[in-house]
Design a protein around this motif. Structure first.
Motif, PDB file in Angstrom:
ATOM      1  N   ASP A  82      22.530 -11.935 -60.964  1.00 50.49           N
ATOM      2  CA  ASP A  82      21.350 -11.416 -60.113  1.00 50.49           C
ATOM      3  C   ASP A  82      21.784 -10.201 -59.258  1.00 50.49           C
ATOM      4  O   ASP A  82      23.088  -9.961 -58.800  1.00 50.49           O
ATOM      5  CB  ASP A  82      20.676 -12.490 -59.241  1.00 50.49           C
ATOM      6  N   VAL A  83      21.038  -9.268 -58.918  1.00 46.27           N
ATOM      7  CA  VAL A  83      21.249  -7.983 -58.048  1.00 46.27           C
ATOM      8  C   VAL A  83      20.196  -8.362 -56.955  1.00 46.27           C
ATOM      9  O   VAL A  83      19.049  -8.136 -57.080  1.00 46.27           O
ATOM     10  CB  VAL A  83      21.092  -6.778 -58.817  1.00 46.27           C
ATOM     11  N   GLY A  84      20.671  -8.319 -55.717  1.00 47.52           N
ATOM     12  CA  GLY A  84      19.818  -8.288 -54.503  1.00 47.52           C
ATOM     13  C   GLY A  84      19.917  -6.899 -53.955  1.00 47.52           C
ATOM     14  O   GLY A  84      20.791  -6.349 -53.608  1.00 47.52           O
ATOM     15  N   ILE A  85      18.615  -6.282 -53.475  1.00 39.25           N
ATOM     16  CA  ILE A  85      18.323  -5.119 -52.788  1.00 39.25           C
ATOM     17  C   ILE A  85      17.635  -5.192 -51.605  1.00 39.25           C
ATOM     18  O   ILE A  85      16.799  -5.770 -51.475  1.00 39.25           O
ATOM     19  CB  ILE A  85      17.601  -4.210 -53.884  1.00 39.25           C
ATOM     20  N   ILE A  86      18.398  -4.434 -50.780  1.00 37.99           N
ATOM     21  CA  ILE A  86      17.546  -4.244 -49.594  1.00 37.99           C
ATOM     22  C   ILE A  86      17.429  -2.676 -48.998  1.00 37.99           C
ATOM     23  O   ILE A  86      18.489  -2.155 -49.051  1.00 37.99           O
ATOM     24  CB  ILE A  86      18.418  -5.001 -48.240  1.00 37.99           C
ATOM     25  N   GLY A  87      16.271  -2.452 -49.143  1.00 42.89           N
ATOM     26  CA  GLY A  87      16.031  -0.814 -48.763  1.00 42.89           C
ATOM     27  C   GLY A  87      16.483  -0.113 -49.923  1.00 42.89           C
ATOM     28  O   GLY A  87      15.705  -0.446 -51.065  1.00 42.89           O
TER      29      GLY A  87
ATOM     30  N   LEU B 105      14.278  -7.138 -52.792  1.00 39.64           N
ATOM     31  CA  LEU B 105      14.199  -7.424 -54.167  1.00 39.64           C
ATOM     32  C   LEU B 105      15.200  -8.045 -54.739  1.00 39.64           C
ATOM     33  O   LEU B 105      16.332  -7.715 -54.378  1.00 39.64           O
ATOM     34  CB  LEU B 105      13.855  -6.101 -54.893  1.00 39.64           C
ATOM     35  N   ILE B 106      15.022  -9.088 -55.748  1.00 35.86           N
ATOM     36  CA  ILE B 106      16.090  -9.668 -56.596  1.00 35.86           C
ATOM     37  C   ILE B 106      15.636  -9.407 -57.953  1.00 35.86           C
ATOM     38  O   ILE B 106      14.697  -9.892 -58.477  1.00 35.86           O
ATOM     39  CB  ILE B 106      16.378 -11.167 -56.119  1.00 35.86           C
TER      40      ILE B 106
ATOM     41  N   ILE C 234      22.201  -1.753 -52.929  1.00 38.27           N
ATOM     42  CA  ILE C 234      22.519  -3.202 -53.303  1.00 38.27           C
ATOM     43  C   ILE C 234      23.221  -3.926 -52.375  1.00 38.27           C
ATOM     44  O   ILE C 234      24.212  -3.456 -51.625  1.00 38.27           O
ATOM     45  CB  ILE C 234      23.318  -3.151 -54.572  1.00 38.27           C
ATOM     46  N   ALA C 235      22.604  -5.168 -51.984  1.00 39.00           N
ATOM     47  CA  ALA C 235      23.206  -5.802 -50.977  1.00 39.00           C
ATOM     48  C   ALA C 235      23.680  -7.283 -51.335  1.00 39.00           C
ATOM     49  O   ALA C 235      24.257  -8.222 -50.720  1.00 39.00           O
ATOM     50  CB  ALA C 235      21.974  -6.265 -50.000  1.00 39.00           C
ATOM     51  N   GLY C 236      23.568  -7.395 -52.732  1.00 41.79           N
ATOM     52  CA  GLY C 236      24.115  -8.807 -53.174  1.00 41.79           C
ATOM     53  C   GLY C 236      24.156  -8.885 -54.535  1.00 41.79           C
ATOM     54  O   GLY C 236      23.552  -8.106 -55.370  1.00 41.79           O
ATOM     55  N   LEU C 237      25.182  -9.514 -55.043  1.00 47.47           N
ATOM     56  CA  LEU C 237      25.492  -9.520 -56.569  1.00 47.47           C
ATOM     57  C   LEU C 237      26.365 -10.673 -56.865  1.00 47.47           C
ATOM     58  O   LEU C 237      27.365 -10.943 -56.183  1.00 47.47           O
ATOM     59  CB  LEU C 237      26.406  -8.193 -56.769  1.00 47.47           C
ATOM     60  N   GLY C 238      25.702 -11.624 -57.781  1.00 48.23           N
ATOM     61  CA  GLY C 238      26.350 -12.663 -58.144  1.00 48.23           C
ATOM     62  C   GLY C 238      25.500 -13.591 -59.251  1.00 48.23           C
ATOM     63  O   GLY C 238      24.578 -13.067 -59.731  1.00 48.23           O
ATOM     64  N   ALA C 239      26.205 -14.876 -59.718  1.00 49.77           N
ATOM     65  CA  ALA C 239      25.755 -15.424 -60.720  1.00 49.77           C
ATOM     66  C   ALA C 239      24.385 -15.996 -60.304  1.00 49.77           C
ATOM     67  O   ALA C 239      23.606 -15.886 -61.485  1.00 49.77           O
ATOM     68  CB  ALA C 239      26.696 -16.672 -61.102  1.00 49.77           C
TER      69      ALA C 239
END
Length: 357
Positions: free
Chosen positions: A23-28, A4-5, A31-36
């Motif tokens: 944006d916030v990226g989610i795996i399981g 999910l993003i 939170i797996a990613g965070l950035g502009a």
């Protein structure tokens, strides 16, 4: 690939930095990613334009101990985005508990923690925390060791200072609680038996908390006529025990004391400037909530709830309490005298025939 993003949200990351768009990226479940603007594929995407993303909120002052224990999940808190509850505030707690005082402690705590018809069988804080760990809790829970429960477990509701042996036993129980995972110790110095505890005794216990980098939270002795003296007691404790101190629900009660909150805040700021670790929280409303026993003069509370109720059947005791309401007692924070009956409301009554009150 992300599961999910969440796109274009206003992100508050919990560090104290200003919000930023991103944006916030989610795996399981992580939170797996965070950035502009996150690159990469995703199974699902949510446009969060105009919305805020923040870490779960911490409710640092609750009396949810019994509710969490019996229900495991606190939907009203989760619905507000609260993912962590701090229990054991104002000196109230469910451990350590000894059979001799179990029922008396339940009765003394009922107006704050709620009614409970099941036994409290936790001789140590560690035993209580293990019970919580065995449950499928619906939120994170951090526990403070309630000083009133601690004192009752060692010396009942005795209106006196602890003996050397009693104090050593309390120190050992504080150490056990901190080692077991408690985040600190809470004081309820307007309640029995906390009100009977002299400052040097509190400082001794606080030093144990400090050894484990814990915090001491305090419902202070006085929040009206004795606000500043009570605050000074906590500042002295912070300095002499070298411990972090948090003042719970900082406020001033009684019309004659209005304005003294500015003096309290100034003292806190000066203490922080000297290097003491002092923090405070505050109600967002102009009313407080406590037990009805807090209206009573201290002598009427000696021995616990059952003894108080027995005394109240005596007409001579009723008369003396009435006189104390009118005239006050040196050193006692007379809530009725400070507020007036017209500013005191009863929020709940157990018996149907009393509901009209």
């Amino acid at each position: 690939m992300y599961d999910l993003i969440i796109r274009t949200a206003s992100i508050i990351d919990g560090t104290g930095n200003p919000a930023f768009a991103g944006d916030v990226g989610i795996i399981g479940e992580r939170i797996a990613g965070l950035g502009a603007h996150l690159e990469g594929e995703t199974h699902s995407e949510i446009d969060a334009s105009g919305w805020v993303i923040a870490p779960g909120f911490i409710d640092a002052h609750t009396h949810d101990d019994l509710m969490v224990l019996r229900r495991a999940v606190a939907p009203p808190k989760v619905h507000q985005g609260i993912t962590t509850l701090v229990i054991g505030n104002c000196g109230f707690g469910m451990a350590p508990m000894v059979p001799a005082y179990g029922e008396a402690m339940k009765m003394a705590s009922a107006a704050v923690l709620g009614e409970d018809d099941q036994p409290w069988n936790w001789p140590t804080m560690g035993a209580f925390l293990e019970t919580l760990r065995s449950m499928a809790l619906g939120q994170n829970v951090r526990a403070l060791l309630g000083h009133n429960a601690l004192r009752v477990a060692v010396m009942g509701f005795e209106p006196r200072a602890a003996t050397a042996q009693e104090l050593a036993t309390q120190e050992a129980l504080v150490a056990e609680a901190m080692q077991a995972g408690a985040v600190g110790m809470s004081l309820g110095l307007m309640y029995t038996p906390g009100m009977y505890t002299p400052s040097p005794e509190l400082i001794r216990l606080a030093r144990v908390v400090a050894r484990y980098s814990g915090v001491v939270t305090s419902h202070m002795r006085g929040e009206g006529d004795h606000l500043l003296d009570s605050l000074d007691e906590m500042l002295t404790l912070a300095e002499q025990a070298e411990v972090a101190v948090h003042i719970s629900h900082l406020k001033v009660t009684g019309r004659t004391n209005w304005g003294s909150i500015s003096n309290a805040l100034e003292r806190i700021e000066n203490a922080r400037a000297r290097g003491l670790s002092i923090t405070a929280d505050m109600y967002p409303y102009t009313a407080g909530s406590t037990t009805m026993t807090q209206l009573m003069p201290p002598w009427a509370l000696e021995g616990g709830m059952k003894h108080m109720l027995k005394r109240l059947h005596d007409p001579a005791v009723q008369h003396q309490i009435t006189q104390d309401f009118i005239n006050g007692i040196p050193g006692w924070e007379n809530q009725v005298g400070a507020l007036g009956w017209e500013r005191i409301s009863l929020s709940s009554m157990q018996r149907e025939e009393h509901r009209a009150l």
